[in-house]
Design an enzyme around this catalytic site. Structure first.
Site, PDB file in Angstrom:
ATOM      1  N   HIS A 272     -16.865  38.991   5.195  1.00 41.01           N
ATOM      2  CA  HIS A 272     -18.119  38.905   5.938  1.00 41.01           C
ATOM      3  C   HIS A 272     -18.396  40.199   6.687  1.00 41.01           C
ATOM      4  CE1 HIS A 272     -16.574  37.976  10.043  1.00 41.01           C
ATOM      5  NE2 HIS A 272     -15.707  37.183   9.469  1.00 41.01           N
ATOM      6  N   ASP A 284     -11.502  41.731  11.471  1.00 45.69           N
ATOM      7  CA  ASP A 284     -12.410  40.581  11.315  1.00 45.69           C
ATOM      8  C   ASP A 284     -13.844  41.072  11.314  1.00 45.69           C
ATOM      9  OD1 ASP A 284     -13.503  38.073  11.149  1.00 45.69           O
ATOM     10  OD2 ASP A 284     -13.042  37.512  13.209  1.00 45.69           O
ATOM     11  N   GLU A 318     -21.463  35.264   9.631  1.00 47.11           N
ATOM     12  CA  GLU A 318     -20.374  34.292   9.498  1.00 47.11           C
ATOM     13  C   GLU A 318     -19.941  33.777  10.857  1.00 47.11           C
ATOM     14  OE1 GLU A 318     -16.187  32.832   9.349  1.00 47.11           O
ATOM     15  OE2 GLU A 318     -17.022  34.485  10.519  1.00 47.11           O
ATOM     16  N   GLU A 319     -19.823  34.703  11.814  1.00 45.82           N
ATOM     17  CA  GLU A 319     -19.203  34.361  13.098  1.00 45.82           C
ATOM     18  C   GLU A 319     -19.981  33.292  13.863  1.00 45.82           C
ATOM     19  OE1 GLU A 319     -16.384  35.074  13.832  1.00 45.82           O
ATOM     20  OE2 GLU A 319     -15.796  37.046  13.097  1.00 45.82           O
ATOM     21  N   ASP A 346     -10.739  36.864   4.825  1.00 40.54           N
ATOM     22  CA  ASP A 346     -11.200  36.843   6.217  1.00 40.54           C
ATOM     23  C   ASP A 346     -10.036  36.459   7.126  1.00 40.54           C
ATOM     24  OD1 ASP A 346     -12.746  36.862   8.505  1.00 40.54           O
ATOM     25  OD2 ASP A 346     -13.542  34.848   8.204  1.00 40.54           O
ATOM     26  N   HIS A 413     -11.401  38.667  17.629  1.00 37.86           N
ATOM     27  CA  HIS A 413     -12.551  38.483  18.534  1.00 37.86           C
ATOM     28  C   HIS A 413     -12.383  39.166  19.887  1.00 37.86           C
ATOM     29  CE1 HIS A 413     -13.978  34.621  16.209  1.00 37.86           C
ATOM     30  NE2 HIS A 413     -13.768  35.650  15.415  1.00 37.86           N
TER      31      HIS A 413
HETATM   32 ZN   LIG Z   1     -13.914  36.330  10.208  1.00 37.66          ZN
HETATM   33 ZN   LIG Z   2     -14.138  35.813  13.372  1.00 37.09          ZN
END
Ligand SMILES: [Zn+2]
Ligand SMILES: [Zn+2]
Ligand SMILES: [Zn+2]
Ligand SMILES: [Zn+2]
Lengths: 454, 454
Positions: A272, A284, A318-319, A346, A413
Site C-alpha cells: 500500500h 509500513d 489502506e491505513e 504489508d 505507525h
Molecule cells: Zn500497512
Molecule cells: Zn499501517
C-alpha cells in the site's frame, strides 16, 4: 495429509523440475538477491515523497511518483484508479499532567478521532490497566473524565499480539463514551520502549457520543502508571485538534507485465502506497511497494515474458480502513474471476519465515516457490494481506509470504518508521520471493480455484 | 612505577586488610547490591518532577523534591545554595523541506540559540559533510543560506567520540555566521538511529552575528543527505522560537553525613539535578543523583559513621555551562583545601569498567576500592566529572568511576531519556561503588594531596 501429498507429488512433476524451469527460477532468485530493485524504490519513495497520509496532497504526489516509477521500470498499462475518501488531518496535540506532578507527555491523535473542545479538556483520569477492565466497568461513573487504557502488547513473529492489543485503539473511545467519559488516552499499541506514540485508525460505534482519543508513548504510559501507584487522583489537560477535511481524492496505482498467452488472467502482487503522517512510511508500507514493484522490475530486466499478466498494485488509503482494497474490489468486481492469485506485502521489510496458503487448488505451485526459497509452509491460512482481503472474500485465491514481524510493532505507525530501519539485503530476499512466486503463478496450468471448469 | 609500588604496599597495610575493615566493606557492597536506594531516587525524581531545565520552575520543584528526599534518607545539614543563571526556554520548532521534496523534519533548537525571525527563515541549504569542511570553507559565500553540518559520531565506552562530534554543536553557529549564513542545522550529536533530535548547549563567539542553530534527528540528516545526492539545490524553512528569559534562579542542593572525627574535611559525591527539557533526564543525570544520594543512604541505613564528612551535592544548571559547578567553586573557595576527594556520576546508569585517578597521593585507597569492586585502574587521568572540574582546577583531588558509555549517546539529550532505560541492577552496582569509595576516603589517613604538611 492430502496437502502434503500434493506437495510431494508436485516436486516430481516434469514441468516444475525440468532443467529449463530450474534455470529460469534460479536466474530470477540470483537477479533479485544480487540487485537493489526493491530497496531503491522504497528509498526513492520515502526520500522524494516522505509521509503520504491518505487523502492528502502528499498521497497525490506519491501517486504521481509511483506512476513515473512504474513507467521507468518498464511496466505497461500504468494508470491510477481514483476513488474518494473521507479526509482527516492532524493538528496540535499536547497532553499535560496538571497535578500532582506537572509535566508534558508525548501524545498523538488516533486516525479518525474528533478534536477536543478548542483549548483542550482538563479532567481527572480514570485508569484502566487493560481494555477488558474498561469493558467490564459499570455504565456511568466516568462522567467527564479522561479514561486512560493501558495494557501491554506481546511480541510475536506473526504479529499475534496486535489484534488483542488493538482493541483499545479500535473501540476504546466508544467503550469510554458509553460510560460518560470526555476523552481517552491509550498506551500506544506497540512493542517498543521509545518515546514515540503509535497512531492508527480508530472507529466510533454508531449512536454513541464521539469523544477524542489519543495514544501516549510507552514511556509516558509507564510514567502515568507510576503516578497512579503514588496518588489516587491524577489530572490531565488533553488538547488534540485533528479535523475531518471532507471528501478527498485517493487512488490505486497499477502497472502490468502483460501476459503473452493469457493476458486477461491476472497474478496480483501489491503493497500500500499511503502511510501514516508521523514517519516516512518505510516499513509500513514503502517496503511493500518496493517488494512488489521491485519483483516486477527483476522479471522485466531479465527479459522474462509471463504467460499470464502480472499486475502490480500500489493501494491508496489502506491505513484509514482498507479503502483502496475495497475500491479495487468494487471496480474489478466483474473481473475477479480472472484473478488467479493475489498477495500483498504489508509487514515490513524482514524476510518471510513461512508461506501461507489461501488457495484450494494449485498448492504445489506455491510449495515449489517455498521450496526454492528454503521456506516451510505455515499451518494457518491467509486472505493474502489487508488490501487483498476484500477480493479474497469474493473467491480470489491468495497466498502470503509470512514475514518475520517480531520487531515490526516497535516502529509501526510511529515517527521512527524511516528508511534507516530497512536492510537492503532483506528487501532483496523479499523481492526474490515475490518475483519467483509471480513468475510461477503466471506460468502455472492451475488457476488455483477448486471450481475450475464448473 | 612509584604509583604501582604505593598501590601494592597499600594492599598490605593493616588498616586496609584487617578483618574488621573487610567486613564493613563487604557489608556496604552487599547492602547496596541487594538494595534499590539509587533506583528509587531516580524513579521518584523523574516521575514526580520529570524534566527540569535549568532556571525553570521545574528545576525549582526538583530542588524542593531533593531537599525533601535528602532529609527523608537521613542526610544532615540539608540546604540549597542558590545562584542566578541566564534563563533560556524552548518555543515552537519546525523544519520543513520546501523543495525539491516537500516534507517535515524533526528538529530541536540547541540550548542558548537565538530565535529565527518570527515566522522562520526560508533559504537554500549549504551542505557541509563535516564540521571541518565548514571550517575550511572560504569567508563569505554563504550569504543568507541555511548551513547543514553533518558528520557521524563514533561509539566508545569512554565517550571519546563526543568531543569531536560536538564541535559542530558548540561552534557551528559562529563558524557559519562568519561566512554570512542565516541559520544552521546540524546532524544531532548522538549515536542512535531514531527520530529524536539531540539538544545541548551551544556557544556564540564574541563579535560575530548570532544566528539560530538547531539539530536534526539522525534519520532526518540521512534524508537530507539523500536529497543532496539527487539534487543540487534544497530549500528549507526553519522556524525556532526559543527565548532568553533573563536572570533566573538555580541552585545546588547539599546534604551531609557529618564526620565523627574530622567533620570539616569533605568527601564529595555528586550528580547534576538539572536536565534538558525534552526527556525526563533519567540517564542524564537523574542516575547520578540516585547513585550519589543512594550511596549515602546505604551508609546511613547501615549505621556507619564516617570520620570525615561525606557531602552529597546535586548540582543545578550543569547542562547550560557547568554553572552549578562554578557556583560551588566560588562559594566554597576558602574551604576547598578541606575537600579531600570529589567525584561525580554523569555518564548514565551503566556500571563502571575502570577507575580513573585525579590524585597524586593516596592512590592506594582508590585502588583498594577498585579491587573490592573487581575493577581495573584506567590509564587516563580525570578531573572527577563536569561539575568537579572547576574545583579540581583549584587542586581538589578527584577520582572517577568510568562508567560504560557505549550506548549513552543513543539517548543523551533526547526525548527518549526516560526511566525505562535504566536497569535497577546497574544502579545498585553504581551505588555500591560510590558508597564504598566514599566510606574508604572518609576514613583514610591520606588527604590525597601531594603537598600535605607543607
Ligand atoms: Zn500497512
Ligand atoms: Zn499501517
Ligand atoms: Zn549530564
Ligand atoms: Zn547532559
Amino acid at each position: 495429509m492430502l496437502a502434503i501429498m500434493i506437495g510431494v507429488t508436485a516436486c516430481a512433476t516434469p514441468a516444475m523440475q525440468s532443467n529449463v524451469s530450474e534455470t529460469v527460477e534460479q536466474q530470477i532468485l540470483d537477479a533479485a538477491r544480487s540487485g537493489s530493485q526493491g530497496y531503491l524504490i522504497v528509498e526513492g519513495l520515502t526520500t522524494e515523497v516522505g509521509q503520504r497520509l491518505a487523502g492528502t496532497e502528499a498521497e497525490a504526489r506519491a501517486r504521481d511518483w509511483t506512476v513515473e516509477k512504474f513507467k521507468e521500470i518498464g511496466l505497461q498499462n500504468v494508470r491510477v484508479e481514483p476513488f474518494t475518501i473521507p479526509g482527516w488531518e492532524r493538528g496540535v496535540e499536547t497532553a499535560t499532567i496538571v497535578s500532582p506532578y506537572p509535566q508534558q507527555m508525548v501524545v498523538t491523535a488516533l486516525g479518525g478521532s474528533v478534536a477536543t473542545p478548542f483549548g483542550g479538556v482538563t479532567a481527572e483520569i480514570a485508569y484502566f490497566p487493560t481494555f477488558e477492565d474498561l469493558v467490564s466497568a459499570p455504565a456511568g461513573g466516568l462522567d467527564g473524565k479522561i479514561v486512560f487504557i493501558s495494557g501491554l502488547m506481546d511480541k510475536a513473529p506473526d504479529g499475534a499480539g496486535y489484534g488483542p492489543a488493538n482493541q483499545k485503539r479500535r473501540s476504546g473511545a466508544s467503550e469510554a463514551a458509553k460510560r460518560g467519559a470526555a476523552a481517552v488516552v491509550i498506551r500506544s499499541v506497540g512493542t517498543d520502549s521509545h518515546r514515540f506514540p503509535h497512531t492508527g485508525q480508530m472507529r466510533y460505534a454508531p449512536d454513541l457520543p464521539k469523544i477524542p482519543i489519543a495514544a501516549l508513548s510507552a514511556p509516558d504510559a509507564n510514567q502515568l502508571e507510576r503516578m497512579f501507584e503514588r496518588e489516587h487522583s491524577v489530572t490531565m489537560a488533553l488538547n488534540i485538534q485533528p479535523r475531518a477535511s471532507g471528501d478527498m481524492p485517493s487512488g490505486n496505482v497499477i502497472g502490468e507485465i502483460v501476459g503473452t498467452e493469457r493476458p486477461d488472467e491476472i497474478v496480483l502482487i501489491s503493497g500500500h502506497l499511503d502511510s501514516w503522517d508521523l514517519g516516512t512510511g518505510a516499513i509500513d508500507d514503502g517496503a511493500g511497494i518496493g517488494i512488489s514493484a521491485g519483483a516486477a522490475q527483476v522479471l522485466i530486466e531479465a527479459g522474462l515474458k509471463p504467460k499470464r499478466t502480472i499486475r502490480v498494485v500500489a493501494y491508496g488509503a489502506e491505513e484509514v480502513g482498507l479503502l483502496g482494497g475495497f475500491a479495487y474490489r468494487d471496480l474489478h468486481k466483474e473481473d475477479l474471476i480472472n484473478h488467479v492469485l493475489a498477495t500483498e506485502s504489508d509487514f515490513g521489510s524482514t524476510p518471510a519465515y513461512e508461506v501461507l496458503l489461501g488457495v484450494t487448488e494449485g498448492q504445489e505451485v506455491i510449495k515449489a516457490a517455498a521450496d526454492a526459497l528454503g521456506l516451510p509452509m505455515g499451518e494457518r491460512g491467509t486472505n493474502g494481506g489487508p488490501d487483498i482481503g476484500p477480493i479474497a472474500a469474493l473467491g480470489v485465491p491468495t497466498m502470503r509470504f509470512q514475514q518475520d514481524g517480531t520487531d515490526y510493532f516497535d516502529l509501526h505507525h510511529t515517527p521512527d518508521d524511516t528508511l534507516d530501519k530497512i536492510d537492503p539485503d532483506d528487501m532483496a530476499e523479499n523481492v526474490a520471493a515475490f518475483a519467483l512466486m509471480a513468475w510461477l503463478a503466471a506460468n502455472a496450468e492451475t488457476d488455483f480455484r477448486s471450481d475450475t471448469g464448473n
